[in-house]
Write a protein that holds these residues in place. Sequence first.
Motif, short mmCIF file in Angstrom:
data_model
loop_
_atom_site.label_atom_id
_atom_site.label_comp_id
_atom_site.label_asym_id
_atom_site.label_seq_id
_atom_site.Cartn_x
_atom_site.Cartn_y
_atom_site.Cartn_z
N GLU A 99 0.51 -1.19 0.23
CA GLU A 99 -0.01 0.29 -0.17
C GLU A 99 0.55 0.64 0.19
N LEU A 100 1.69 1.15 0.69
CA LEU A 100 2.51 2.36 1.00
C LEU A 100 3.23 3.04 -0.09
N ALA A 101 4.11 1.28 -1.07
CA ALA A 101 5.14 1.79 -2.29
C ALA A 101 3.47 2.35 -2.85
N LEU A 102 2.16 1.49 -3.35
CA LEU A 102 1.23 2.52 -4.12
C LEU A 102 1.38 4.49 -4.01
N GLY A 103 1.39 4.79 -2.86
CA GLY A 103 1.26 5.44 -2.26
C GLY A 103 2.79 6.33 -2.79
N VAL A 104 3.45 6.17 -2.75
CA VAL A 104 3.94 7.07 -3.21
C VAL A 104 4.99 6.84 -4.75
N GLY A 105 3.86 5.71 -5.23
CA GLY A 105 4.09 5.55 -6.74
C GLY A 105 5.42 4.63 -7.14
N THR A 106 5.33 3.56 -6.71
CA THR A 106 6.43 2.59 -6.98
C THR A 106 6.49 1.05 -6.89
N HIS A 107 7.50 0.49 -7.56
CA HIS A 107 6.86 -0.70 -7.54
C HIS A 107 7.73 -1.02 -5.81
N PRO A 108 6.44 -2.46 -5.57
CA PRO A 108 7.63 -2.85 -3.75
C PRO A 108 8.09 -3.85 -4.49
N PRO A 109 9.34 -4.04 -3.21
CA PRO A 109 10.12 -4.47 -3.38
C PRO A 109 9.93 -6.01 -3.38
N ALA A 110 10.71 -7.05 -3.68
CA ALA A 110 10.49 -8.46 -4.29
C ALA A 110 10.73 -9.19 -3.26
N HIS A 111 11.57 -8.50 -2.19
CA HIS A 111 11.37 -8.97 -0.96
C HIS A 111 11.97 -8.39 0.55
N ILE A 112 11.91 -9.42 1.53
CA ILE A 112 11.60 -8.16 2.85
C ILE A 112 12.25 -9.01 3.72
N ARG A 113 13.51 -8.56 4.19
CA ARG A 113 14.35 -9.78 5.36
C ARG A 113 14.60 -8.59 6.47
N LEU A 114 14.67 -9.26 7.42
CA LEU A 114 14.41 -8.70 8.70
C LEU A 114 15.50 -8.84 9.53
N THR A 115 16.46 -7.38 9.99
CA THR A 115 17.90 -7.88 10.39
C THR A 115 17.84 -7.69 12.47
N ALA A 116 19.02 -7.55 12.93
CA ALA A 116 18.78 -7.95 13.87
C ALA A 116 19.71 -5.58 14.34
N GLU A 117 19.46 -5.22 13.73
CA GLU A 117 19.56 -3.44 14.10
C GLU A 117 18.42 -2.67 14.29
#
Length: 709
Positions: A99-117
Motif C-alpha cells: 500500500e505504501l509503495a502504491l502511495g509513493v508511486g513505485t513498485h514494491p520490493p521483491a523481498h523483505i528481510r528482517l535484521t537485528a539492527e
Amino acid sequence: MIAAARAVLALALLAGLYALVASMVLLWAAFLAVALWSAGAPGVQTPPTSAIIACAAFAPIVFGMAWAVVRTARPAAPREDAVTVTRRGAPELWRMVEELALGVGTHPPAHIRLTAEVNASVTEDAPLLGLAPGRRVLYLGLPLLAGLSLAELRAVLAHELGHFSHRHNRFGAVAHRGAAGLVAARQAIQDASAANDLVRLYAGGPLLLLGLYTYLFRWLTRPVRRRQELEADREAALVAGPGAVADALCSTEVLGAAWQQFLAEFLVPMRRATGRIPDDPFRAFAHMVEAPELREPLATLRARAVEQPAGPDDAHPPLATRLERLARLPAPETGAVPLFARPLSVPPRYAIELGRILLPGPDAGTRVPWRDWLTQLAEHRARRPLAPLAEAVRTVEEAERTGRLRDERTERPEAERTERPEAERTGRPGTERTAWRKAERAKAERAKAERPETEREPDALTIQRVLRLLDGGRRMPLARALNSRLPRGAQNESDPLRPLADALAVLIGAQLVARGVAYWAMDWTGPSILVPPAGIAPETIHTWADTAVRLPGQTQRLGLHLAALGVDERAPLPTGPAGGAADGVVPGAPGGQPRLISIVPGATGPARRRITAVRALALTVLLGMAGLTFVLWANRDEPSYPGTPVSPWTDVYRPGGGTTGTTGGTVPAPLPTYLYPTAPVWPTPPAYRLPSPSLPGSDIKPLVPRSTP
C-alpha cells in the motif's frame, strides 16, 4: 537529466577507484619484473634480497585491494545476518508495504528481510553498476517493529520506498559500492598488517593513499546523498504526514541508543554471569522500551538527539535540519493519510531465528523463554550486592578471630609466660621452641572446636552471621569492608551504613523469594524491586534492615519479623535464578570457587581465515621469488678473461694457454702483455736524414788519410 548527471559522476568516481587499484597492481608487477631482471644481470654479486622482501610484503596488500574492489563491483549477495519474511508468514507487513509503495508511486520490493539492527534500508541488486533495473530488497530492523508505533513504522517504510520512486539507486548504488570498496580495501590492508609483521612495514603508504581518496570520494558524494534523504523525507510526508515522519526520525535515534544499552548492560552481562540468553531478545527489548521508569530517560535522549550534529561520514543530514524541513511542509488534508487499522504482527519464529543469528554458536548460552529470562535478569541484578557482602562478612570475622586470639595470648597468666623457653625469647632455634609452637597451635584448634555453633564460620552467607556482627558492635568495620568491595558508583562515603542496609534487605528478600512468598520485579533504571508477601508494603523490608543496621539492639526485633514470615536466619544463601549457581559461583564447586570468565576477544572464523590467507600469500610470493631470483642469478652471463685455467685434463700450467703443433707437442703462446710499464718511457729523438741528391755533392775521399804500408 539530473539522474543521468549523478550516474556519470558516480561512474567517474568509481572509475577513479578502479584506476587507482589498477595502477597499484601495475606498479607492483613492474617492480617485480625489475627485480627479476636485476637478478639475472651480468656482474651481480648477490641476489636482490631487498626487492624480494618488498614484493612479498606488498603482495597481500595489492591482492587484498584488488579482491575488495572486484567483490564490491559485483551485485551484493543477500546478507547472512537477515531472515527472509514470506508473504504467508507476515501478510500484514507485506500488505502495508504494498500500500505504501502504491502511495509513493513505485513498485514494491521483491523481498523483505528482517535484521537485528535499528535501521531500515533498501537495495537494488542492479547490473551495470546500478544503471539497469534489478531485484529490490527491503531490510527492516526488528527492533523498529518492537519499539515504533504503527504510524511511525509507516513513515519509516514510506521513506525507504521513496528512494525507489525518485530512482536514487542510480546514484546511491554506485556511491555505496564505491564507499564499500574503499572501506573493504582499507580493511584488507589493515587485516594484512595485523596478520603479518612484514606487511606492516610497507602498509603506511597505501593506507595514506586510500585515506586521501576516501576523503575525496565522500566529500563529493555526501551532498548528493544528503539531498536524496531530504527528498525521501518529503515523499514520506506526503503519504504518512510530516508529524509522523518527524516522530519516526526522533524515535529511531532513541531506539538506536536504547538497543545498544540493552545489549551492553543487560543481555551480555547476564550471559556472562549465568550463561542464559532469551530465545526472543526483541520481545525483551520491547518490554524494556515500554517500561514506565524509562519514559523520562527516553524523552531526554530524544531531546539530545535533536541537538547532535551529523557525523562527517554520515550520509544523512543533521536531525535538526530534517525536522526543520518537515515543519515547513503543509499538513495533509483530511483523509489524505490512510489509517492502517489492521494489527501488524510478525510470527515469533522469525524473531527466534534472528536471535540465533544475533547470538550464534553453542557457546552463546542456554536459551530460555524471554519472560523467564526477564525474571532471572531481575533476580540477578537484585543479588549483585550479596557477593561483596559475603566477602566483607568473611573479612570482619577473620579479623575478629585474629584479635581474639591475640587477646588470649596477651592475657595468659604470668606463670605461663615465664615458662616460655629461653630459646623462643632469644629467637635462637631449638627443640623447645618447636614444641612450644606445636602446643600453641593445638590450643588454638581446641578453642575453635569448643566454640559455640553460632560462632563457627558457616560455608555460606546467612542472615545470622550478619546479625551477629551487628550485635557485636562490628557494624562500622563491616560497612567499610562492604564499601571497599562495591563498584565505584555504588559506594557511599558520606553514609557508609546505607549500602550495608541495602545488602541486608537484599539478603532477606532472597530468602523470601526462595520460599516462594515474594518475587523480584525488573527495574530498568536501577536495582530490582522486591515484591513482598501480601499485607506488607514494598519498603517495609528495607525499613526493617535499615533499623537493625543503624540502631543497636534492634536485631532481635528483626529476627521476630523474619520468624513471623517463616524465614530461617541460619539458612544459607539460596542459589541463583532457576536453580542455577549464585552470581559468580560454579554449582557444585568445592568451597564456592568463583567462575572464571574470559573477556579477551578471540579471533572469529573469518578473521582466522583472513590471517591464514595473508600468511600463505606472503610466504608463497617470498619463496617463489627467492627461488626464481636464485636461478636467474646462478645462470647469469659471466665476463670472459684471457688465459686458460688449469683443468683436470691439463695438470701442467701453460702460461697464456697455447696451441697444439703438428708434431703433437704444445707450442707455448707468448706471455700475456700487461698494460702497466716497468720503466718510464722517454720520447724518441728525431732521426738524422741525408741531404737530398739534387743538391751539389762534394768528394771528400782525397781528404781521408790513407794508411802507410
